[in-house]
Design a protein around this motif. Structure first.
Motif, PDB file in Angstrom:
ATOM      1  N   CYS A 197       0.847  -1.188   0.000  1.00 62.18           N
ATOM      2  CA  CYS A 197       0.000   0.000   0.000  1.00 62.18           C
ATOM      3  C   CYS A 197       0.889   1.246   0.000  1.00 62.18           C
ATOM      4  O   CYS A 197       1.805   1.363   0.811  1.00 62.18           O
ATOM      5  CB  CYS A 197      -0.893  -0.004   1.243  1.00 62.18           C
ATOM      6  SG  CYS A 197      -1.816   1.527   1.420  1.00 62.18           S
ATOM      7  N   GLY A 208      -0.067   4.099   0.876  1.00 59.89           N
ATOM      8  CA  GLY A 208      -0.464   4.941   2.006  1.00 59.89           C
ATOM      9  C   GLY A 208       0.136   4.486   3.324  1.00 59.89           C
ATOM     10  O   GLY A 208       0.741   5.280   4.042  1.00 59.89           O
ATOM     11  N   CYS A 209       0.005   3.212   3.654  1.00 62.36           N
ATOM     12  CA  CYS A 209       0.437   2.738   4.980  1.00 62.36           C
ATOM     13  C   CYS A 209       1.546   1.693   4.890  1.00 62.36           C
ATOM     14  O   CYS A 209       1.956   1.145   5.910  1.00 62.36           O
ATOM     15  CB  CYS A 209      -0.750   2.201   5.768  1.00 62.36           C
ATOM     16  SG  CYS A 209      -1.474   0.682   5.105  1.00 62.36           S
ATOM     17  N   ARG A 242       1.777  -1.353   4.108  1.00 66.04           N
ATOM     18  CA  ARG A 242       1.617  -2.789   4.380  1.00 66.04           C
ATOM     19  C   ARG A 242       1.559  -3.563   3.058  1.00 66.04           C
ATOM     20  O   ARG A 242       1.127  -3.041   2.030  1.00 66.04           O
ATOM     21  CB  ARG A 242       0.363  -3.050   5.214  1.00 66.04           C
ATOM     22  CG  ARG A 242      -0.927  -2.952   4.444  1.00 66.04           C
ATOM     23  CD  ARG A 242      -2.134  -3.189   5.373  1.00 66.04           C
ATOM     24  NE  ARG A 242      -3.361  -3.043   4.606  1.00 66.04           N
ATOM     25  CZ  ARG A 242      -4.086  -4.076   4.158  1.00 66.04           C
ATOM     26  NH1 ARG A 242      -3.706  -5.319   4.392  1.00 66.04           N
ATOM     27  NH2 ARG A 242      -5.179  -3.864   3.469  1.00 66.04           N
ATOM     28  N   CYS A 247      -6.080   1.774   5.364  1.00 64.94           N
ATOM     29  CA  CYS A 247      -5.915   3.234   5.386  1.00 64.94           C
ATOM     30  C   CYS A 247      -6.740   3.941   4.322  1.00 64.94           C
ATOM     31  O   CYS A 247      -6.830   5.166   4.316  1.00 64.94           O
ATOM     32  CB  CYS A 247      -4.444   3.603   5.227  1.00 64.94           C
ATOM     33  SG  CYS A 247      -3.834   3.460   3.526  1.00 64.94           S
ATOM     34  N   CYS A 273      -6.855  -0.090  -0.222  1.00 65.90           N
ATOM     35  CA  CYS A 273      -6.375  -0.630   1.050  1.00 65.90           C
ATOM     36  C   CYS A 273      -7.485  -0.487   2.081  1.00 65.90           C
ATOM     37  O   CYS A 273      -7.923   0.628   2.386  1.00 65.90           O
ATOM     38  CB  CYS A 273      -5.122   0.112   1.512  1.00 65.90           C
ATOM     39  SG  CYS A 273      -4.614  -0.354   3.193  1.00 65.90           S
TER      40      CYS A 273
HETATM   41 ZN   LIG Z   1      -2.954   1.243   3.395  1.00 66.04          ZN
END
Ligand SMILES: [Zn+2]
Lengths: 145, 392
Positions: free
Chosen positions: A34, A36-37, A39, A51, A48
């Motif tokens: 991801c 954004g986060c 993972r 997030c 995701c």
């Molecule tokens: Zn994420």
């Protein structure tokens, strides 16, 4: 680049893993994270759920892991009949620690006597073929202790 | 978790009619699935003492294509008021009972048929009718096609990582074939399966042998549901629906072999909701129909309904304990998907109802609480508890 798998498109499943198949045809084993986060998100999806990001980064990963589970198939199944001459063959679910424990399916190559949950695996990439339904595929081998 | 417990539906509807065509080996019924569906629904209505034309709701699951609108003119339907399919495959069967109950309780329909019919045609049955062509590239590219293979991977994990003895698979198969001997409808009634025949049978996909896998059949099976109030005046002893939750929790769903726990049949959360909604627990159940596409998935379903855990599964899952009439938990008393026939699991519903009525070929004496678990390993699953009047 003309990708073989696009001409042999399999419609089932989630269908957010085009980059996975493209990468294999480019000779690289990539899995998504991801944006954004950070993972690992496998199987690939469009958003995701943690997030809310819609963006992924596809990172090269060394195809090294261990047997999470396995089966030796002795029957020629309808839609995988291209492998009839290989019966019985072993399919493994490979767990990849370097990708957050993502599990990737593949056919086992070479001797299979030692196959069991936990056995170490190393993968290589096979070019598209009829057996893999026009897709490139990761083939796993038992790596020895 | 932490969400409310649904008690609104508990005991408010009942199964009052069951209907089945004979079971035929796949491709041998000589009748199209639509006709088999009609035969089953008409038989279920007659069993209930209700005119087929009164059926105003039609609920099924999976890829059932014999929809109500296609049967109206043949049933003499006055008005179709409710129709739906429950996701996804055999996991949806008990959920279909729950959806029918929802329609009845909310006044959307009064007489609902829940049914499934299949007849082999064109060799596309598994792909279209059961698998629905939704197998992922990650699987097909890598030599995985049949449910037997996907389920085999999960059961291998159950055996090698969780330590559940592989012989539990054989015990499950022996129980079903034993019960089938007393069921004149069962396709596998003459198989005379014993430990030696099982052990010498061919592998399909390890750890599954031939006798671990369900049979493919042509048949139609239907049940009729009405409100508990109306059920009192009908000719059959009602089998009240006490609960039929469906769903999946985080770590489950469509995850292409990344499920957690991998050996699960998908009942984590769903089974616990069943116990909370009905007020009963595994120790109260008299008899159970455990959907077993493959024996090992039935083992996982038993564990997730808390009849045992991985450490005690070997002690619980024995021929003696699972056999009627004297076992601690008799299961699959008609022979089940393995030995009676496989109509996408629907015949397990009629058998669960027969146990409440006292008319099973392997009757559990005094059975009042009857469990039916849906198709294991499905991305969403469901499970149902039926009971007689004393349990409501
Ligand atoms: Zn994420």
């Amino acid at each position: 680049m003309e990708y073989s798998f696009r001409a042999h498109r399999i419609a089932g499943g989630i269908g957010a893993d085009d980059r996975f198949w493209e990468s294999l045809e480019e000779g690289v084993f990539r899995l998504p994270r991801c944006a954004g986060c950070d993972r690992w998100m496998w199987p690939a999806h469009f958003r995701c759920g943690g997030c809310g990001s819609w963006e992924q980064r596809w990172e090269p990963v060394e195809p090294v892991g261990s047997v999470y589970s396995w089966t030796r198939s002795w029957y020629v199944f309808d839609r995988t009949a291209e492998r009839a001459e290989d019966v019985p063959y072993v399919v493994v679910v490979a767990e990849i620690p370097a990708a957050g424990g993502a599990r990737v399916v593949g056919v086992l190559d070479g001797p299979d006597e030692g196959v069991r949950v936990g056995a170490p695996l190393r993968g290589r990439i096979d070019a598209p073929s009829a057996k893999s339904k026009g897709y490139a595929a990761v083939r796993w081998s038992l790596a020895g202790e | 978790m932490g969400k409310g417990v649904n008690r609104m539906m508990r005991g408010t509807t009942a199964v009052v009619g069951i209907g089945e065509t004979p079971f035929h080996k796949r491709g041998t019924s000589g009748e199209p699935a639509l006709k088999l569906a009609l035969r089953a629904i008409v038989a279920a209505a007659e069993d209930a003492g209700i005119a087929p034309s009164e059926i105003d709701g039609f609920v099924s699951y999976g890829s059932e294509r014999n929809d109500g609108q296609r049967m109206m003119s043949a049933l003499g339907t006055e008005e179709l008021r409710f129709g739906a399919l429950v996701w996804t495959h055999g996991g949806g069967i008990p959920g279909a009972l729950g959806l029918a109950a929802t329609a009845i309780v909310t006044g959307q329909a009064e007489v609902v048929a829940v049914y499934r019919a299949m007849s082999e045609s064109g060799g596309r049955r598994l792909r279209v009718d059961v698998a629905q062509d939704d197998t992922a590239a990650q699987q097909l590219v890598n030599g995985l096609d049949g449910p037997a293979q996907m389920c085999a991977l999960r059961t291998m994990r159950l055996i090698e990582a969780e330590g559940v003895p592989a012989r539990t698979l054989r015990e499950m198969a022996l129980v079903s074939y034993h019960h089938a001997k007393r069921n004149p409808r069962a396709i596998g009634r003459d198989a005379a399966l014993d430990e030696r025949i099982y052990d010498e049978s061919r592998w399909i996909s390890e750890p599954y042998r031939l006798f671990d896998c369900s049979r493919e059949s042509d048949a139609g099976v239907a049940v009729i549901m009405v409100s508990a109030e109306r059920a009192k005046d009908l000719r059959q002893r009602p089998a009240y629906l006490l609960g039929a939750p469906m769903g999946a929790v985080k770590g489950w769903g469509v995850l292409e072999e990344n499920h957690d726990p991998y050996w699960s049949a998908g009942f984590r959360g769903v089974a616990d909701r069943l116990w909370r909604e009905t007020g009963y627990g595994p120790g109260d159940v008299d008899v159970a129909q455990i959907y077993e596409n493959m024996t090992g998935m039935g083992v996982s379903a038993l564990i997730e309904h808390r009849f045992c855990d991985p450490a005690t599964a070997g002690d619980f899952i024995t021929f003696d304990n699972l056999t009627a009439p004297d076992g601690g938990l008799p299961i699959n008393t008609s022979g089940g998907n393995l030995a009676e026939g496989f109509i996408h699991g629907m015949s397990l519903v009629s058998e669960a109802v027969r146990q409440i009525r006292g008319t099973s070929p392997n009757q559990v004496p005094g059975a009042s609480l009857s469990l039916m678990t849906g198709g294991p390993g499905d991305p969403v699953v469901s499970t149902a508890l039926l009971g007689d009047a004393s349990t409501v």
